[in-house]
Write a protein that holds these residues in place. Structure first.
Motif, PDB file in Angstrom:
ATOM      1  N   VAL A  30     -24.726  -2.783  13.355  1.00 51.20           N
ATOM      2  CA  VAL A  30     -25.908  -3.546  13.753  1.00 51.20           C
ATOM      3  C   VAL A  30     -26.164  -3.260  15.228  1.00 51.20           C
ATOM      4  O   VAL A  30     -25.316  -3.536  16.077  1.00 51.20           O
ATOM      5  N   VAL A  31     -27.319  -2.675  15.511  1.00 52.40           N
ATOM      6  CA  VAL A  31     -27.752  -2.407  16.884  1.00 52.40           C
ATOM      7  C   VAL A  31     -28.951  -3.315  17.151  1.00 52.40           C
ATOM      8  O   VAL A  31     -29.858  -3.385  16.327  1.00 52.40           O
ATOM      9  N   TYR A  32     -28.935  -4.019  18.272  1.00 51.96           N
ATOM     10  CA  TYR A  32     -30.062  -4.918  18.512  1.00 51.96           C
ATOM     11  C   TYR A  32     -30.368  -5.078  19.995  1.00 51.96           C
ATOM     12  O   TYR A  32     -29.512  -4.899  20.852  1.00 51.96           O
ATOM     13  N   PHE A  33     -31.625  -5.415  20.261  1.00 51.00           N
ATOM     14  CA  PHE A  33     -32.041  -5.858  21.586  1.00 51.00           C
ATOM     15  C   PHE A  33     -32.623  -7.252  21.424  1.00 51.00           C
ATOM     16  O   PHE A  33     -33.376  -7.515  20.481  1.00 51.00           O
ATOM     17  N   SER A  34     -32.272  -8.137  22.337  1.00 52.27           N
ATOM     18  CA  SER A  34     -32.782  -9.502  22.289  1.00 52.27           C
ATOM     19  C   SER A  34     -32.869 -10.045  23.715  1.00 52.27           C
ATOM     20  O   SER A  34     -32.165  -9.567  24.606  1.00 52.27           O
ATOM     21  N   THR A  50     -33.536 -12.654  18.216  1.00 55.63           N
ATOM     22  CA  THR A  50     -33.038 -11.498  17.464  1.00 55.63           C
ATOM     23  C   THR A  50     -31.508 -11.434  17.493  1.00 55.63           C
ATOM     24  O   THR A  50     -30.882 -11.020  16.523  1.00 55.63           O
ATOM     25  N   ALA A  51     -30.915 -11.880  18.597  1.00 53.86           N
ATOM     26  CA  ALA A  51     -29.444 -11.906  18.694  1.00 53.86           C
ATOM     27  C   ALA A  51     -28.841 -12.806  17.626  1.00 53.86           C
ATOM     28  O   ALA A  51     -27.801 -12.492  17.037  1.00 53.86           O
ATOM     29  N   GLU A  67     -25.086  -4.363  21.287  1.00 54.60           N
ATOM     30  CA  GLU A  67     -26.283  -4.930  21.903  1.00 54.60           C
ATOM     31  C   GLU A  67     -26.847  -3.965  22.944  1.00 54.60           C
ATOM     32  O   GLU A  67     -26.127  -3.467  23.802  1.00 54.60           O
ATOM     33  N   ILE A  68     -28.133  -3.701  22.845  1.00 56.06           N
ATOM     34  CA  ILE A  68     -28.830  -2.897  23.854  1.00 56.06           C
ATOM     35  C   ILE A  68     -29.153  -3.827  25.027  1.00 56.06           C
ATOM     36  O   ILE A  68     -29.974  -4.737  24.905  1.00 56.06           O
ATOM     37  N   VAL A  69     -28.480  -3.597  26.143  1.00 55.71           N
ATOM     38  CA  VAL A  69     -28.672  -4.435  27.334  1.00 55.71           C
ATOM     39  C   VAL A  69     -29.304  -3.581  28.434  1.00 55.71           C
ATOM     40  O   VAL A  69     -28.671  -2.639  28.923  1.00 55.71           O
ATOM     41  N   TYR A 113     -34.876  -6.100  16.750  1.00 58.77           N
ATOM     42  CA  TYR A 113     -35.687  -6.164  17.965  1.00 58.77           C
ATOM     43  C   TYR A 113     -36.777  -7.230  17.824  1.00 58.77           C
ATOM     44  O   TYR A 113     -37.206  -7.548  16.711  1.00 58.77           O
ATOM     45  N   PRO A 114     -37.250  -7.765  18.945  1.00 58.25           N
ATOM     46  CA  PRO A 114     -38.436  -8.612  18.909  1.00 58.25           C
ATOM     47  C   PRO A 114     -39.675  -7.714  18.921  1.00 58.25           C
ATOM     48  O   PRO A 114     -39.603  -6.571  19.378  1.00 58.25           O
ATOM     49  N   ILE A 115     -40.784  -8.200  18.414  1.00 61.88           N
ATOM     50  CA  ILE A 115     -42.041  -7.456  18.506  1.00 61.88           C
ATOM     51  C   ILE A 115     -42.689  -7.800  19.837  1.00 61.88           C
ATOM     52  O   ILE A 115     -42.983  -8.963  20.111  1.00 61.88           O
ATOM     53  N   TRP A 116     -42.897  -6.782  20.654  1.00 66.14           N
ATOM     54  CA  TRP A 116     -43.551  -6.951  21.954  1.00 66.14           C
ATOM     55  C   TRP A 116     -44.831  -6.121  21.965  1.00 66.14           C
ATOM     56  O   TRP A 116     -44.773  -4.902  21.830  1.00 66.14           O
ATOM     57  N   TRP A 117     -45.949  -6.786  22.093  1.00 64.30           N
ATOM     58  CA  TRP A 117     -47.237  -6.102  22.134  1.00 64.30           C
ATOM     59  C   TRP A 117     -47.416  -5.165  20.929  1.00 64.30           C
ATOM     60  O   TRP A 117     -47.827  -4.026  21.068  1.00 64.30           O
ATOM     61  N   GLY A 118     -47.021  -5.643  19.749  1.00 65.77           N
ATOM     62  CA  GLY A 118     -47.222  -4.869  18.525  1.00 65.77           C
ATOM     63  C   GLY A 118     -46.297  -3.678  18.357  1.00 65.77           C
ATOM     64  O   GLY A 118     -46.570  -2.786  17.555  1.00 65.77           O
ATOM     65  N   ASP A 119     -45.172  -3.652  19.068  1.00 63.88           N
ATOM     66  CA  ASP A 119     -44.255  -2.514  18.986  1.00 63.88           C
ATOM     67  C   ASP A 119     -42.839  -2.963  19.312  1.00 63.88           C
ATOM     68  O   ASP A 119     -42.598  -4.122  19.663  1.00 63.88           O
ATOM     69  N   LEU A 120     -41.897  -2.001  19.213  1.00 61.65           N
ATOM     70  CA  LEU A 120     -40.547  -2.266  19.687  1.00 61.65           C
ATOM     71  C   LEU A 120     -40.573  -2.301  21.212  1.00 61.65           C
ATOM     72  O   LEU A 120     -41.368  -1.590  21.836  1.00 61.65           O
ATOM     73  N   PRO A 121     -39.698  -3.081  21.838  1.00 62.75           N
ATOM     74  CA  PRO A 121     -39.548  -2.952  23.289  1.00 62.75           C
ATOM     75  C   PRO A 121     -39.157  -1.521  23.636  1.00 62.75           C
ATOM     76  O   PRO A 121     -38.427  -0.861  22.890  1.00 62.75           O
ATOM     77  N   MET A 122     -39.637  -1.030  24.758  1.00 64.20           N
ATOM     78  CA  MET A 122     -39.419   0.371  25.120  1.00 64.20           C
ATOM     79  C   MET A 122     -37.945   0.725  25.279  1.00 64.20           C
ATOM     80  O   MET A 122     -37.547   1.860  25.005  1.00 64.20           O
ATOM     81  N   VAL A 123     -37.118  -0.239  25.657  1.00 59.85           N
ATOM     82  CA  VAL A 123     -35.687   0.052  25.802  1.00 59.85           C
ATOM     83  C   VAL A 123     -35.065   0.400  24.443  1.00 59.85           C
ATOM     84  O   VAL A 123     -34.069   1.138  24.378  1.00 59.85           O
ATOM     85  N   CYS A 124     -35.655  -0.078  23.359  1.00 54.28           N
ATOM     86  CA  CYS A 124     -35.168   0.292  22.018  1.00 54.28           C
ATOM     87  C   CYS A 124     -35.439   1.767  21.744  1.00 54.28           C
ATOM     88  O   CYS A 124     -34.618   2.453  21.125  1.00 54.28           O
TER      89      CYS A 124
END
Length: 197
Positions: A30-34, A50-51, A67-69, A113-124
């Motif tokens: 499980v890889v995630y950004f939150s 998301t976490a 976790e993507i930090v 990931y959370p949806i930010w502005w209709g997309d994945l966060p760029m760090v993802c």
């Protein structure tokens, strides 16, 4: 002498059987950004929406977790964070993140990931473009407050060749944060339908 030979043969057979079992067993990650702090719809929180889902999923299927930090933390204030996120998206930025994990040994990778502005966060995207996940089973899951999946599963799929894309879990952040039993029930039903480990 015969006893030693028998014991040695038994040990070799046991090791071979164990190795065969291990090779046949699917390994998942499980890889995630939150993001915690001030969030839309849930106020100021100590753990990101998301976490919460990522940890529930990993605990249920025995996945390892990463976790993507971001190296540079996003602002704690919600409005400031959305401005930074929008600017990163406009510039097609690839923010750096801390640490890393070797994904080559995993058959199934859950990406949250959370949806930010209709997309994945760029760090993802930074993470996804750094790792070749071709040939793997990809299982997205996301939190949102009204935008749904926003086609992000397709965005991930376009990055790789020959991946198996499973149906995403799409959940409101408020549900993950404030209705844990309902969130867990949705995860259980989703994992059952997926049929993956």
């Amino acid at each position: 002498m015969k006893i030693k030979s028998i014991i040695a043969a038994a040990l070799v057979a046991l090791l071979a059987a164990t190795s065969a079992f291990a090779q046949g067993k699917s390994k998942s990650l499980v890889v995630y950004f939150s993001r915690a702090n001030e969030n839309y719809g849930v106020g100021t929180i100590s753990e990101g929406n998301t976490a919460i889902l990522a940890k529930m999923i990993a605990s249920k299927n025995g996945s390892e977790i990463f976790e993507i930090v971001p190296e540079k933390a996003y602002p704690k204030n919600y409005r400031e964070c959305t401005n930074v996120a929008k600017d990163e998206q406009r510039k097609n930025a690839r923010p750096a993140y801390k640490g890393d994990i070797d994904t080559s040994g995993y058959d199934t990778i859950y990406i949250g990931y959370p949806i930010w502005w209709g997309d994945l966060p760029m760090v993802c995207y930074t993470f996804l473009e750094k790792h070749d996940l071709s040939g793997k089973t990809i299982v997205p899951f996301c939190t949102h407050e009204g935008s749904g999946l926003s086609g992000t599963d397709g965005n991930i799929k376009r990055l790789y060749k020959n991946i198996t894309m499973k149906t995403a879990l799409v959940m409101r952040g408020a549900t993950a944060q404030n209705q844990r039993k309902d969130a867990e029930k949705q995860i259980d039903e989703w994992l059952k339908k997926l049929g993956v480990k």
